[in-house]
Design a protein around this motif. Structure first.
Motif, PDB file in Angstrom:
ATOM      1  N   ASP A   1     -58.931  22.627  49.447  1.00  0.00           N
ATOM      2  CA  ASP A   1     -59.486  21.547  48.637  1.00  0.00           C
ATOM      3  C   ASP A   1     -58.596  20.317  48.593  1.00  0.00           C
ATOM      4  O   ASP A   1     -58.929  19.318  47.964  1.00  0.00           O
ATOM      5  CB  ASP A   1     -59.775  22.029  47.215  1.00  0.00           C
ATOM      6  CG  ASP A   1     -58.546  22.621  46.544  1.00  0.00           C
ATOM      7  OD1 ASP A   1     -57.491  22.712  47.215  1.00  0.00           O
ATOM      8  OD2 ASP A   1     -58.644  22.991  45.368  1.00  0.00           O
TER       9      ASP A   1
ATOM     10  N   THR B   1     -60.322  25.328  56.494  1.00  0.00           N
ATOM     11  CA  THR B   1     -61.336  26.238  55.956  1.00  0.00           C
ATOM     12  C   THR B   1     -61.977  25.607  54.732  1.00  0.00           C
ATOM     13  O   THR B   1     -61.483  24.615  54.177  1.00  0.00           O
ATOM     14  CB  THR B   1     -60.706  27.591  55.569  1.00  0.00           C
ATOM     15  OG1 THR B   1     -59.834  27.405  54.449  1.00  0.00           O
ATOM     16  CG2 THR B   1     -59.923  28.185  56.736  1.00  0.00           C
ATOM     17  N   ALA B   2     -63.059  26.217  54.298  1.00  0.00           N
ATOM     18  CA  ALA B   2     -63.778  25.702  53.134  1.00  0.00           C
ATOM     19  C   ALA B   2     -62.986  25.869  51.850  1.00  0.00           C
ATOM     20  O   ALA B   2     -63.294  25.222  50.849  1.00  0.00           O
ATOM     21  CB  ALA B   2     -65.122  26.418  53.004  1.00  0.00           C
ATOM     22  N   THR B   3     -61.962  26.722  51.841  1.00  0.00           N
ATOM     23  CA  THR B   3     -61.156  26.919  50.632  1.00  0.00           C
ATOM     24  C   THR B   3     -60.073  25.865  50.479  1.00  0.00           C
ATOM     25  O   THR B   3     -59.422  25.787  49.437  1.00  0.00           O
ATOM     26  CB  THR B   3     -60.511  28.311  50.652  1.00  0.00           C
ATOM     27  OG1 THR B   3     -59.669  28.419  51.809  1.00  0.00           O
ATOM     28  CG2 THR B   3     -61.571  29.402  50.692  1.00  0.00           C
TER      29      THR B   3
ATOM     30  N   ALA C   1     -64.274  20.028  56.406  1.00  0.00           N
ATOM     31  CA  ALA C   1     -64.229  21.490  56.361  1.00  0.00           C
ATOM     32  C   ALA C   1     -65.260  22.041  55.396  1.00  0.00           C
ATOM     33  O   ALA C   1     -65.675  23.193  55.508  1.00  0.00           O
ATOM     34  CB  ALA C   1     -62.834  21.949  55.956  1.00  0.00           C
ATOM     35  N   LYS C   2     -65.688  21.243  54.440  1.00  0.00           N
ATOM     36  CA  LYS C   2     -66.661  21.718  53.456  1.00  0.00           C
ATOM     37  C   LYS C   2     -68.093  21.358  53.848  1.00  0.00           C
ATOM     38  O   LYS C   2     -68.994  21.402  53.026  1.00  0.00           O
ATOM     39  CB  LYS C   2     -66.322  21.130  52.089  1.00  0.00           C
ATOM     40  CG  LYS C   2     -65.013  21.681  51.525  1.00  0.00           C
ATOM     41  CD  LYS C   2     -64.784  21.211  50.106  1.00  0.00           C
ATOM     42  CE  LYS C   2     -63.548  21.875  49.521  1.00  0.00           C
ATOM     43  NZ  LYS C   2     -63.306  21.503  48.133  1.00  0.00           N
ATOM     44  N   GLY C   3     -68.279  20.954  55.068  1.00  0.00           N
ATOM     45  CA  GLY C   3     -69.644  20.746  55.529  1.00  0.00           C
ATOM     46  C   GLY C   3     -70.023  19.320  55.798  1.00  0.00           C
ATOM     47  O   GLY C   3     -71.150  19.047  56.193  1.00  0.00           O
TER      48      GLY C   3
END
Length: 545
Positions: free
Chosen positions: A378, A374-376, A423-425
């Protein structure tokens, strides 16, 4: 496990009795002070068990069978044509084991140490009271204390004084001189401190009879060494031996633990034989042989396996390579494990597909899960802790990820990773990324341990009657559901940690989950404290024939 450790400590102390006997013989033949043989024996009797407790990886392991472990599981049976739901029987009550003695032995240990401490304190107070009644005097130019019937001995640690009984003043000048020389040698060698330290060591393990024997032999060696020093300066063995016999016949009272000329009568024979026996011609060969025996006994004590719980059954396929500290799996091992556990993820990968693996310090897989990034997320560790939440609070010694594509392979240890960037694009470089985490060796009270690391594993105590799902019973479907959960320090399964590892049919899963959540366990122990433990718990559904 306390009983097993007590037996282990006694066995180690017995081996060091052999060390003390052999070293004493070697030192005597070499013309050296023999008390250090028993000092070494006492130190070794404490040091080896302490090292086995603090550095278990340096010692072998001897599994000690305890009560029925948690892996015994639950079982439900039912007849296919029975209209009623059949409730399964609980496992039999765990049989007696050494672990059942832990509470009793803990209390007995504490009470015996307290009783010994109380007796030592009482003796010290009694000695202080007696000392106030003694009078100072000068005997042959030497300041001493004179008592009614205490001594000859040395009283006190910080300000040691020679104590003589009244009858000693009636002896001849030569005998008094030898008596005073003996006690002066004790003061000069600080024997009172040595014997006090040995007595203090007994407070730690008053139940270990081998230690009491070592302290007794230390007292004898102290006296023999003192005799040798007196004779080296005065050289009158017959007169000195006669004095020993006269003092032994008097049986004067002695302060507790004080070095004294008048040690127990049982010591006199050995002391006199030591004085009148000359060293043999072959003494160096004898000293060498005795040293070899002592060295062999020390090696045997160090190689003796420490008691442990029987290791939890492990999946051989989950061990990917020999242990390194900290453990860091290679990309090929990660890919092989991920394919073994989740082949469907690689067959039809979803966008951002991820597999999370958790290793213990030995490199064994103790938890795994599949999901998506997921984008969360890190960093690598965040993916693992989200997908395997039961180990979110457990500290990691290392972590990382690995990914594969048709053209390249990537792996990282710690820090950012390509899977997180995707995951962050970013551009998706790998269809599936495997994330991993290795637990630290020393875990805190909030961390989760595996059964293989425990002194005592969780033991199933009680639980509800297991309900066999009606439709599956009527259809004659049976099998075993393997559950995984964390047992907390109160003996309950943590709801968020309960997972189904294997199941013959999804219809069994909820019944197995309910049974595990309502079960009671005896909590696991690690170095004497209750800890959270990850277990695998089988629940069996079987139709009666």
């Amino acid at each position: 496990m306390i009983a097993a450790w007590m037996l282990y400590c006694v066995a180690i102390a017995i081996l060091f009795v052999v060390v003390g006997e052999a070293l004493e013989r070697a030192l005597h033949l070499a013309g050296r002070a023999t008390r250090w043989a028993w000092v070494a024996a006492l130190v070794g009797s404490y040091l080896v068990p302490a090292a086995a407790w603090l550095r278990p990886s340096a010692f072998g392991a001897l599994p000690v069978p305890l009560a029925q472990p948690a892996v015994a599981g639950l079982q439900a049976t039912g007849r296919p044509n029975d209209p009623q739901q059949v409730r399964g029987a609980l496992p039999a009550t765990p049989s007696f084991s050494l672990g059942d003695l832990d509470a009793t032995l803990t209390w007995a240990w504490g009470l015996s140490s307290a009783a010994l401490l109380l007796s030592v304190g009482t003796a010290a107070l009694r000695l202080a009271a007696l000392r106030r009644e003694w009078r100072g005097a000068t005997v042959d130019g030497r300041g001493v204390l004179v008592s009614d019937n205490v001594g000859p001995a040395v009283a006190g640690l910080w300000r040691p004084r020679v104590v003589l009984p009244d009858w000693a003043l009636l002896l001849g000048e030569r005998e008094r001189r030898l008596m005073l020389a003996h006690e002066d040698e004790h003061i000069r060698a600080r024997d009172a401190w040595l014997l006090a330290a040995a007595a203090a060591g007994l407070l730690l393990a008053p139940w270990n009879l081998a230690l009491w024997w070592q302290v007794r032999r230390l007292r004898l060696a102290v006296e023999m060494d003192c005799d040798a020093r007196v004779l080296a300066h005065n050289g009158d063995a017959p007169a000195y031996g006669e004095l020993l016999l006269r003092v032994g016949q008097r049986r004067a009272r002695l302060p507790l633990g004080a070095p004294a000329l008048g040690e127990p009568v049982s010591f006199l024979g050995r002391r006199i034989r030591r004085m009148v026996t000359s060293l043999p011609r072959w003494r160096w060969a004898g000293a060498t042989a005795a040293s070899i025996v002592a060295a062999a006994a020390i090696v045997a004590a160090c190689e003796a396996p420490r008691p442990v719980m029987p290791s939890a059954a492990s999946d051989p396929s989950a061990v990917v390579e020999p242990h390194r500290d900290p453990y860091s799996p290679d990309p090929e091992s990660l890919q092989r494990l991920a394919h073994r556990y989740y082949p469907e993820v690689f067959a039809k990968p979803r966008p951002g597909a991820a597999v999370a693996l958790v290793f213990d310090v030995t490199g064994r897989v103790i938890a795994h899960a599949a999901g998506v990034r997921t984008a969360t997320d890190d960093h690598c560790l965040a993916v693992v802790e989200r997908l395997v939440p039961e180990f979110g609070a457990s500290r990691a010694s290392s972590s990382g990820c690995a990914g594969w594509s048709s053209t390249r392979q990537y792996a990282c240890v710690g820090g950012p990773c390509p899977g997180v960037s995707a995951a962050k694009g970013g551009n998706e470089m790998f269809s599936v990324v495997v994330y991993w985490k290795t637990l630290q060796r020393g875990q805190g009270s909030d961390d989760v341990l595996t059964e293989s690391r425990l002194d005592e594993r969780p033991v199933f105590l009680s639980g509800p009657s297991l309900q066999y799902p009606a439709l599956l019973r009527q259809a004659g479907i049976q099998g075993r559901v393997l559950m995984r959960a964390i047992i907390d320090t109160t003996g309950r399964a943590e709801p968020a940690s309960v997972q189904v590892v294997e199941s013959p049919h999804p219809g069994f899963n909820q019944a197995a989950r309910n049974a595990l959540l309502q079960a009671r366990f005896r909590h696991g122990l690690f170095r004497g404290r209750a800890v959270r433990v990850l277990i695998e718990f089988p629940v069996t559904f079987q139709t009666a024939r």
